[in-house]
Write an enzyme that holds these catalytic residues in place. Structure first.
Site, short mmCIF file in Angstrom:
data_model
loop_
_atom_site.label_atom_id
_atom_site.label_comp_id
_atom_site.label_asym_id
_atom_site.label_seq_id
_atom_site.Cartn_x
_atom_site.Cartn_y
_atom_site.Cartn_z
N GLU A 139 -9.63 -1.97 5.37
CA GLU A 139 -10.28 -1.70 6.65
C GLU A 139 -11.50 -2.62 6.82
OE1 GLU A 139 -8.59 -0.08 8.61
OE2 GLU A 139 -8.18 2.01 8.07
N HIS A 178 -7.19 -5.08 10.15
CA HIS A 178 -6.94 -4.81 8.73
C HIS A 178 -5.65 -5.48 8.24
CE1 HIS A 178 -4.79 -0.66 9.48
NE2 HIS A 178 -3.88 -1.59 9.29
N ASP A 236 0.81 -1.21 0.00
CA ASP A 236 0.00 0.00 0.00
C ASP A 236 0.85 1.26 0.00
OD1 ASP A 236 0.94 -0.40 2.58
OD2 ASP A 236 -1.01 -0.89 3.41
N ASN A 238 -7.37 -3.20 14.29
CA ASN A 238 -8.78 -3.44 13.95
C ASN A 238 -8.93 -4.61 12.97
OD1 ASN A 238 -7.85 -2.42 11.55
ND2 ASN A 238 -9.18 -0.63 11.48
C1 GLP Z 1 -0.48 -0.03 8.76
C2 GLP Z 1 -0.15 -0.70 7.39
C3 GLP Z 1 -0.27 -2.19 7.49
C4 GLP Z 1 0.40 -2.62 8.78
C5 GLP Z 1 -0.44 -2.20 9.94
C6 GLP Z 1 0.18 -2.48 11.31
O1 GLP Z 1 -1.51 0.86 8.75
N1 GLP Z 1 -0.90 -0.27 6.27
O2 GLP Z 1 0.32 -2.81 6.34
O3 GLP Z 1 0.51 -4.02 8.83
O4 GLP Z 1 -0.88 -0.88 9.81
O5 GLP Z 1 1.16 -1.55 11.61
P1 GLP Z 1 2.15 -1.71 12.85
O6 GLP Z 1 3.08 -2.78 12.52
O7 GLP Z 1 2.81 -0.36 12.95
O8 GLP Z 1 1.31 -2.02 14.02
#
Ligand code: GLP
Length: 260
Positions: free
Chosen positions: A143, A138, A67, A136
Site C-alpha cells: 500500500e 499498490h 500475496d 491507489n
Molecule cells: C488486489 C491485489 C493486487 C491486484 C490489485 C488490482 O488487491 N492484491 O495484486 O493487482 O488489487 O486488482 P484488480 O485487477 O481487481 O483491479
C-alpha cells in the site's frame, strides 16, 4: 519502461499472454511470479485456452504468487489459493508441488513471510513477475508509503483496498484487514516484470506509475528503477499519460521495436 498500448482490453490480454507464453517457451522451467485480481481473470482464461490447444505447457514451471490474505485458509472461497486454482491451476498441467502462495492461516504470519521470501531466493529468483495495479498505485498488497526496499511481510490493507475487494466476500466485516505480500524489494529483485492494467479506473495510477516521480505514495512508480519492465495497457488505462505519441511511435499498437 517499455509501454505497450493496445486498442482494447482483449488485445492487451492477448499481448500479456503472448509475453508469458514466450517466456515459458524460451525457458520451460521458468520461475513465474503471479498476480490475482479481476484484471488477471481473462489473462488466465487465455493461458488456459493456449494450454488446451497444446501451445504451452506448464509442466516444469514454478510459480510464486504475490500475496494472500492473513487469516484465510487455502480452502477459503475468498482466498487467493482458491482464486488461482479456479482461474488457472485446475486447468493446466502444472505440478502442484511447484506452486507457492503465502499460507494465510499460518500460525505465525511473520515467520510465514520470512519462509516465503527465503523460498523465492532458494528457487533462484523470479524470472518474470506478473503485476496488477491497485487504483491507489499498490503492487501486490504494498500500500502507499510501503518501504521501497521491503521484503515479504504482513501489511495492513487500506480501506480503499478493502472496499475494492468487498465484492469477493459475503459480508463487509469478512474482508480481511491484513495480507502477506511480497515486498517492493522482492518485486524489484525479479529479473523482469510484466505489468497489466486495463480500464479507465486504472488511468490515474498508470500515469503516476509511468510518468510521475518515484515515491512511496505510489508504490508502482518504483518500477521506474527496474531495468526490465513491460507495461501492457489498453486505451482506457492509458488515457491520462502525457507521452502517448512517443509510446505509439516506439511500439505501434504494442508491436516490438527494432532493438527489442
Ligand atoms: C488486489 C491485489 C493486487 C491486484 C490489485 C488490482 O488487491 N492484491 O495484486 O493487482 O488489487 O486488482 P484488480 O485487477 O481487481 O483491479
Amino acid at each position: 519502461m517499455k509501454i505497450l498500448i493496445l486498442d482494447d482490453e482483449a488485445a492487451a490480454i492477448a499481448k500479456a499472454a503472448e509475453i508469458l507464453e514466450n517466456q515459458i517457451s524460451q525457458k520451460p522451467a521458468s520461475v513465474l511470479g503471479l498476480a490475482t485480481g479481476g484484471t488477471m481473470v481473462p489473462l488466465y482464461d487465455c493461458l488456459r485456452k493456449s494450454h488446451a490447444k497444446g501451445d504451452v505447457s506448464f509442466a516444469s514451471v514454478v510459480t510464486f504468487n504475490l500475496d494472500e490474505y492473513v487469516g484465510l485458509a487455502p480452502e477459503h472461497a475468498g482466498s487467493y489459493h482458491t482464486y488461482m486454482r479456479v482461474a488457472l491451476f485446475d486447468h493446466i498441467d502444472i505440478d502442484v508441488s511447484n506452486v507457492h502462495l503465502p499460507v494465510g492461516n499460518a500460525a505465525d504470519p511473520v515467520a510465514e513471510s520470512a519462509r516465503f521470501e527465503a523460498l523465492i531466493s532458494a528457487s533462484g529468483g523470479i524470472d518474470l513477475q506478473l503485476l496488477g495495479l491497485g487504483q491507489n498505485g499498490h503492487i501486490g498488497f504494498n500500500e502507499p508509503t510501503s518501504s521501497l526496499s521491503s521484503p515479504t511481510r504482513v501489511k495492513t490493507l487500506t480501506q480503499s483496498t478493502r472496499d475494492a475487494n468487498r465484492q469477493y466476500f459475503d459480508e463487509t466485516e469478512d474482508v480481511p484487514r491484513y495480507a502477506i505480500t511480497m515486498g517492493i524489494g522482492t518485486i524489484l529483485r525479479s529479473k523482469a516484470c510484466l505489468m497489466l492494467a486495463t480500464g479507465p479506473n486504472k488511468a490515474k495510477a498508470v500515469a503516476k506509475m509511468v510518468e510521475g516521480p518515484v515515491m512511496a505514495s505510489c508504490p508502482a512508480s518504483v518500477l521506474q528503477m527496474h531495468a526490465k519492465v513491460t507495461v501492457v495497457l489498453d486505451q482506457a488505462a492509458s488515457k491520462d499519460l502525457q507521452l502517448t505519441d512517443y509510446y505509439h511511435h516506439v511500439h505501434p499498437r504494442g508491436a516490438g521495436s527494432e532493438f527489442d
